[in-house]
Design a protein around this motif. Structure first.
Motif, PDB file in Angstrom:
ATOM      1  N   GLN A   1      -2.078 -13.105  57.736  1.00  0.00           N
ATOM      2  CA  GLN A   1      -2.574 -12.521  56.492  1.00  0.00           C
ATOM      3  C   GLN A   1      -4.076 -12.270  56.523  1.00  0.00           C
ATOM      4  O   GLN A   1      -4.544 -11.238  56.042  1.00  0.00           O
ATOM      5  N   ASN A   2      -4.861 -13.221  57.073  1.00  0.00           N
ATOM      6  CA  ASN A   2      -6.313 -13.028  57.048  1.00  0.00           C
ATOM      7  C   ASN A   2      -6.889 -12.668  58.414  1.00  0.00           C
ATOM      8  O   ASN A   2      -8.084 -12.411  58.536  1.00  0.00           O
ATOM      9  N   GLY A   3      -6.055 -12.679  59.465  1.00  0.00           N
ATOM     10  CA  GLY A   3      -6.496 -12.291  60.792  1.00  0.00           C
ATOM     11  C   GLY A   3      -7.381 -13.311  61.490  1.00  0.00           C
ATOM     12  O   GLY A   3      -7.975 -13.008  62.518  1.00  0.00           O
ATOM     13  N   LYS A   4      -7.464 -14.523  60.963  1.00  0.00           N
ATOM     14  CA  LYS A   4      -8.327 -15.551  61.554  1.00  0.00           C
ATOM     15  C   LYS A   4      -7.552 -16.407  62.541  1.00  0.00           C
ATOM     16  O   LYS A   4      -6.372 -16.690  62.346  1.00  0.00           O
ATOM     17  N   TYR A   5      -8.278 -16.828  63.589  1.00  0.00           N
ATOM     18  CA  TYR A   5      -7.740 -17.786  64.553  1.00  0.00           C
ATOM     19  C   TYR A   5      -8.269 -19.169  64.216  1.00  0.00           C
ATOM     20  O   TYR A   5      -9.417 -19.317  63.775  1.00  0.00           O
ATOM     21  N   TYR A   6      -7.438 -20.185  64.457  1.00  0.00           N
ATOM     22  CA  TYR A   6      -7.829 -21.572  64.218  1.00  0.00           C
ATOM     23  C   TYR A   6      -7.424 -22.394  65.438  1.00  0.00           C
ATOM     24  O   TYR A   6      -6.330 -22.218  65.964  1.00  0.00           O
TER      25      TYR A   6
ATOM     26  N   GLU B   1      -7.783 -24.833  51.753  1.00  0.00           N
ATOM     27  CA  GLU B   1      -8.809 -23.836  51.403  1.00  0.00           C
ATOM     28  C   GLU B   1      -8.591 -22.531  52.157  1.00  0.00           C
ATOM     29  O   GLU B   1      -8.854 -21.453  51.644  1.00  0.00           O
ATOM     30  N   GLU B   2      -8.095 -22.639  53.384  1.00  0.00           N
ATOM     31  CA  GLU B   2      -7.841 -21.460  54.206  1.00  0.00           C
ATOM     32  C   GLU B   2      -6.466 -20.846  53.930  1.00  0.00           C
ATOM     33  O   GLU B   2      -6.111 -19.843  54.537  1.00  0.00           O
ATOM     34  N   GLY B   3      -5.686 -21.471  53.052  1.00  0.00           N
ATOM     35  CA  GLY B   3      -4.365 -20.950  52.708  1.00  0.00           C
ATOM     36  C   GLY B   3      -3.310 -21.207  53.769  1.00  0.00           C
ATOM     37  O   GLY B   3      -2.306 -20.494  53.845  1.00  0.00           O
TER      38      GLY B   3
ATOM     39  N   ASN C   1       1.995 -17.732  59.790  1.00  0.00           N
ATOM     40  CA  ASN C   1       1.114 -18.191  60.854  1.00  0.00           C
ATOM     41  C   ASN C   1       1.857 -18.164  62.178  1.00  0.00           C
ATOM     42  O   ASN C   1       3.022 -18.520  62.254  1.00  0.00           O
TER      43      ASN C   1
ATOM     44  N   ASN D   1      -3.543 -16.754  61.660  1.00  0.00           N
ATOM     45  CA  ASN D   1      -3.050 -16.485  60.322  1.00  0.00           C
ATOM     46  C   ASN D   1      -2.931 -14.971  60.201  1.00  0.00           C
ATOM     47  O   ASN D   1      -3.937 -14.265  60.225  1.00  0.00           O
TER      48      ASN D   1
END
Length: 102
Positions: free
Chosen positions: A34-39, A89-91, A19, A32
């Protein structure tokens, strides 16, 4: 899927790997890889994230937040467990790791 009921105050949690985290206007944001998501972790979520740099019990996270913020213990526990469950859940975190210090 991780359910809140399976997470206890005695469980240890630590930041997951992979991350990229940055401060933006007092809030933590994360990518992240690995999954390309922003938080957007927000201010308090960012505080929780910082506390999880090394393995820490969820109970200790609650204690730390209660010392810094004016919050009821039961409410704090519910919100922290819910936040940790969502991150798991989001790893983004690992639960059940050993080696925390209280």
């Amino acid at each position: 899927m991780i359910k809140n009921e399976s997470i206890s105050l005695q469980d240890c949690v630590v930041q997951g790997k992979g991350n990229i985290v940055s401060d933006m206007g007092g809030e933590k944001v994360m990518l992240n890889v690995q999954n390309g998501k922003y938080y957007n972790l927000g201010e308090i979520g960012g505080k929780i994230w910082d506390c999880m740099e090394a393995p820490v019990s969820i109970g200790q996270l609650v204690t730390t937040l209660m010392l810094e913020y004016d919050v009821d213990q039961t409410e704090c526990q519910q919100h922290v467990i819910s936040f940790i469950a969502h991150m798991a859940e989001e790893g983004l975190v690992q639960i059940g790791v050993e080696g925390h210090r209280e």
